[in-house]
Design a protein around this motif. Structure first.
Motif, short mmCIF file in Angstrom:
data_model
loop_
_atom_site.label_atom_id
_atom_site.label_comp_id
_atom_site.label_asym_id
_atom_site.label_seq_id
_atom_site.Cartn_x
_atom_site.Cartn_y
_atom_site.Cartn_z
N TYR A 7 7.52 -8.60 25.33
CA TYR A 7 8.31 -7.57 24.65
C TYR A 7 8.41 -6.29 25.46
CZ TYR A 7 3.98 -5.22 22.92
OH TYR A 7 2.79 -4.55 22.82
N SER A 8 9.49 -5.56 25.18
CA SER A 8 9.68 -4.21 25.69
C SER A 8 9.16 -3.24 24.63
CB SER A 8 11.17 -3.93 25.97
OG SER A 8 11.66 -4.81 26.95
N GLN A 9 8.50 -2.21 25.06
CA GLN A 9 7.69 -1.42 24.15
C GLN A 9 8.41 -0.21 23.56
OE1 GLN A 9 3.70 -1.35 25.15
NE2 GLN A 9 3.18 0.45 24.01
N THR A 10 8.31 -0.11 22.25
CA THR A 10 8.70 1.11 21.54
C THR A 10 7.49 2.03 21.50
OG1 THR A 10 10.35 0.04 20.15
CG2 THR A 10 9.35 2.04 19.29
N MET A 11 7.69 3.28 21.81
CA MET A 11 6.61 4.26 21.70
C MET A 11 6.61 4.81 20.28
SD MET A 11 4.04 5.82 22.48
CE MET A 11 3.85 5.07 24.07
N SER A 12 5.83 4.17 19.44
CA SER A 12 5.80 4.52 18.03
C SER A 12 5.28 5.93 17.79
CB SER A 12 4.92 3.52 17.26
OG SER A 12 5.43 2.22 17.35
N ARG A 13 5.74 6.52 16.67
CA ARG A 13 5.22 7.82 16.26
C ARG A 13 3.77 7.70 15.82
NH1 ARG A 13 6.67 9.54 11.82
NH2 ARG A 13 6.63 11.78 12.18
N TRP A 14 3.43 6.57 15.17
CA TRP A 14 2.10 6.37 14.60
C TRP A 14 1.71 7.54 13.71
CZ3 TRP A 14 0.93 4.82 20.17
CH2 TRP A 14 1.10 3.44 20.34
N ALA A 15 2.64 7.93 12.87
CA ALA A 15 2.38 9.03 11.94
C ALA A 15 3.16 8.80 10.66
CB ALA A 15 2.78 10.37 12.56
N ASN A 16 2.59 9.24 9.54
CA ASN A 16 3.25 9.09 8.25
C ASN A 16 4.52 9.94 8.19
OD1 ASN A 16 1.33 7.29 7.33
ND2 ASN A 16 0.09 8.86 6.32
N ALA A 17 5.35 9.65 7.20
CA ALA A 17 6.67 10.27 7.11
C ALA A 17 6.61 11.78 6.95
CB ALA A 17 7.46 9.64 5.96
N LEU A 56 -4.43 5.14 6.05
CA LEU A 56 -3.12 5.77 6.27
C LEU A 56 -2.23 5.64 5.04
CD1 LEU A 56 -2.69 4.50 9.91
CD2 LEU A 56 -2.56 6.91 9.27
N LYS A 57 -2.26 4.48 4.42
CA LYS A 57 -1.46 4.28 3.21
C LYS A 57 -1.93 5.18 2.08
CE LYS A 57 -0.20 0.04 2.05
NZ LYS A 57 -0.25 -1.42 1.78
N SER A 58 -3.23 5.41 2.00
CA SER A 58 -3.77 6.22 0.91
C SER A 58 -3.54 7.71 1.11
CB SER A 58 -5.28 5.96 0.78
OG SER A 58 -5.98 6.56 1.85
N GLY A 59 -3.31 8.14 2.36
CA GLY A 59 -3.17 9.55 2.65
C GLY A 59 -4.43 10.20 3.16
N GLU A 60 -5.52 9.42 3.29
CA GLU A 60 -6.76 9.98 3.82
C GLU A 60 -6.57 10.42 5.28
OE1 GLU A 60 -10.88 11.02 3.61
OE2 GLU A 60 -9.41 10.48 2.07
N VAL A 69 -12.00 4.94 13.81
CA VAL A 69 -11.91 3.89 12.79
C VAL A 69 -11.53 2.61 13.54
CG1 VAL A 69 -10.86 3.13 10.64
CG2 VAL A 69 -11.07 5.58 11.10
N GLU A 70 -12.50 1.77 13.80
CA GLU A 70 -12.28 0.64 14.69
C GLU A 70 -11.44 -0.48 14.08
OE1 GLU A 70 -16.50 0.00 15.69
OE2 GLU A 70 -15.87 0.21 17.78
N ASP A 71 -11.58 -0.68 12.79
CA ASP A 71 -10.92 -1.82 12.15
C ASP A 71 -9.47 -1.48 11.78
OD1 ASP A 71 -11.19 -4.53 10.79
OD2 ASP A 71 -10.53 -3.28 9.12
N ASN A 72 -8.52 -2.34 12.22
CA ASN A 72 -7.11 -2.09 11.96
C ASN A 72 -6.78 -2.12 10.48
OD1 ASN A 72 -5.97 -1.68 14.56
ND2 ASN A 72 -6.14 -3.84 15.00
N VAL A 73 -7.41 -3.02 9.74
CA VAL A 73 -7.14 -3.13 8.30
C VAL A 73 -7.61 -1.87 7.58
CG1 VAL A 73 -7.65 -4.42 6.19
CG2 VAL A 73 -7.24 -5.65 8.34
N THR A 74 -8.80 -1.42 7.93
CA THR A 74 -9.33 -0.20 7.33
C THR A 74 -8.43 1.00 7.64
OG1 THR A 74 -11.60 -1.01 7.53
CG2 THR A 74 -11.31 1.36 7.25
N ALA A 75 -8.04 1.10 8.91
CA ALA A 75 -7.17 2.21 9.31
C ALA A 75 -5.85 2.19 8.55
CB ALA A 75 -6.92 2.16 10.81
#
Length: 549
Positions: free
Chosen positions: A517-527, A272-276, A262-268
């Protein structure tokens, strides 16, 4: 080799990428109409659905970088690995010991380690995997961070041999590595997925080079990690991984991992918000916390930092006063707010972070002083903004990066009168001789080991790729000497840290970068996804522990 989908044909005049984007757009539209998309799972199954930011055509685990690298730990094992807290754990290797002067290391292979076909993982597989990753044709981006100090390494990278003489496998469970110089932390360098362990008989040809497409399921790929690919459709941007039933470690909690481009950040973000989807490979936006919540973006700080580097070999960066003026004309507090107003990252004042010695390094932050910056520019050999050549940024890709670069350019306009600024997304287009046409590179530096000397050796030492490329063959003999002295000291010697700190102070006075900035390694995952914590190697530390509530 072309990889064609064997499923239904696409509509006339539409590419597979167009069809996928149409399908994803439809999913968003359905969500906006009020229908809640859900993760569809068969009874008793747990499926991690991942949005991937690019239509990558190469998923070989030997490249040492790029978005596909983020998933190496899912299907390939490493000799050892770091967890998210920076603690090292055995994996394929269960023991590692140096000789008295740290010039030779011996690694013992776990006798229970095996590949997905049930065959044992041997010392020869480790030796061969490392050599394969060092072959020029493999184009591994970071193999020097792992094996650069090994005797015979340059014979392979230079194309004069296919074997690294300093690596031997005297028996099936023993690997011996001889180094050109003492390295007390060599064991840390191999505890990552830059050069994961593959089945050499399958992945390496008679010429020593990588067999094309060996990692594709239709070619009967054999893996060493907890999951194995069952479907890879590069045209559609879709990969499916299922449990490796012969994995020698902890049984995975997930049944399947599905990765979709999914190339587009807005689409992604909307998906993610929808749960797809319930996870992402690497979502970098300025509004990530506001859009998806703190837990989605949260994670540990890792020894990686992002900055804007100056090419000192390119006018006007060849004048130290111009460099100092450009730095002092930028309000870096506001720079960080413009790019990551809610985090998750942390504003940087220096290069070092998340390694011993970073907290109290004595590095004096660059001040914000527009009047002093104007004076410095006037005193420079260029005399003022009207005589400066156009300033070209590269590496300006993604919303947060664009916001930061545009903020810097606006500060230069307001405070110095500089208006001739251009920005390009791709750094690769400016490699080699063309790199001299660029004055500012946006890029990260870091280390896969928790060590200040290693961090700076890969960032500001004259031998580093960063110094040779982005800094325009930057060289400070005093810095090189300090870092060489530091790297030869034991890992627990306080002088190893202080010498690295002193080197960073010297770099400060050369005015070679704008800290970002110093980088946080995000989970990049829903709760509802657990076990997605990553380590300093950008890998999910324990992919077998990922679960969905």
């Amino acid at each position: 080799m072309s990889h064609k989908d064997t499923g239904a044909s696409v509509g006339a005049g539409m590419s597979r990428r167009d069809v996928l984007k149409y399908s994803l757009g439809t999913a968003i539209g359905v969500t906006l109409l009020g229908m809640n998309a859900q993760i569809v799972m068969a009874q008793g199954e747990q499926v991690l659905k991942v949005a991937h930011p690019a239509f990558d055509q190469d998923w070989s685990p030997l490249r040492g970088g790029g978005p596909p690298y983020r998933w190496n730990s899912a299907w390939h094992a490493a000799p050892m690995y770091f967890d998210q807290a920076g603690e090292i754990h055995p994996y394929i290797c269960v023991a590692w010991n140096p000789n008295a002067d740290n010039t030779e290391w011996t690694f013992m292979v776990n006798p229970d380690a095996k590949f997905s076909d049930g065959s044992p993982i041997t010392a020869a597989d480790i030796k061969g995997s490392w050599e394969l990753s060092a072959m020029p044709a493999s184009k591994n981006q970071r193999i020097s961070q792992v094996l650069g100090g090994v005797v015979g390494y340059t014979d392979v990278t230079g194309g004069t041999g296919t074997e690294i003489s300093g690596i031997t496998a005297p028996d099936a469970t023993t690997v011996v590595v001889k180094l050109a110089a003492a390295d007390p932390i060599f064991f840390m360098r191999v505890a990552n997925h830059i050069a994961p362990i593959v089945k050499v008989a399958q992945a390496r040809g008679a010429d020593g080079a990588e067999v094309q497409d060996w990692y594709m399921p239709q070619n009967g790929v054999v893996v060493s990690g907890p999951f194995k690919p069952t479907s890879i459709d590069l045209d559609a941007g879709k990969l499916v991984f299922e449990v490796n039933e012969n994995f020698f470690g902890t049984k995975p909690k997930l049944s399947r991992i599905e990765i979709t481009s999914v190339e587009d950040n807005v689409t992604a973000t909307q998906l993610l918000k929808s749960g797809e989807f319930n996870a992402h490979t690497e979502l970098v936006t300025s509004t990530i916390v506001a859009d998806l919540g703190k837990e989605f973006a949260d994670g540990p700080l890792i020894p990686t930092s992002q900055h804007f580097w100056f090419n000192a070999s390119r006018a006007p960066m060849d004048d130290p006063k111009v460099r100092q003026a450009l730095i002092m004309a930028v309000n870096r507090d506001d720079l960080f707010k413009a790019s990551f107003p809610d985090g998750p990252h942390v504003k940087a004042d220096q290069i070092l972070n998340s390694v011993p010695g970073a907290e109290d390094s004595g590095f004096v932050p660059f001040p914000y002083d527009p009047e002093a910056a104007k004076k410095l520019l006037a005193e420079s050999t260029y005399g003022g903004p009207e005589r400066l050549p156009k300033l070209l940024f590269v590496g300006i890709s993604g919303p947060a990066i664009e916001a930061a670069a545009q903020f810097i350019a606006e500060q230069w306009r307001q405070n110095l009168g500089i208006t001739a600024v251009d920005m390009k997304p791709q750094q690769d287009a400016y490699a080699g001789p063309d790199q001299n046409a660029v004055q500012i590179f946006r890029d990260d530096v870091g280390t896969r080991v928790p060590d200040a000397a290693s961090y700076l050796l890969g960032s500001i030492a004259s031998t580093s790729g960063n110094a040779q490329g982005k800094l325009g063959n930057y060289k400070n003999d005093a810095i090189d000497a300090l870092l060489a002295e530091a790297s030869a000291l034991p890992a627990n010697d306080p002088a190893r840290v202080t010498k690295a700190q002193d080197a960073q102070k010297l770099f400060h006075d050369d005015y070679m970068f704008i800290p970002w900035y110093s980088q946080t390694m995000s989970r990049w995952a829903n709760a509802n996804v657990a076990g997605m914590e990553k380590n300093l190697d950008w890998q999910v530390a324990a992919p077998w522990d990922i679960s969905i509530s």
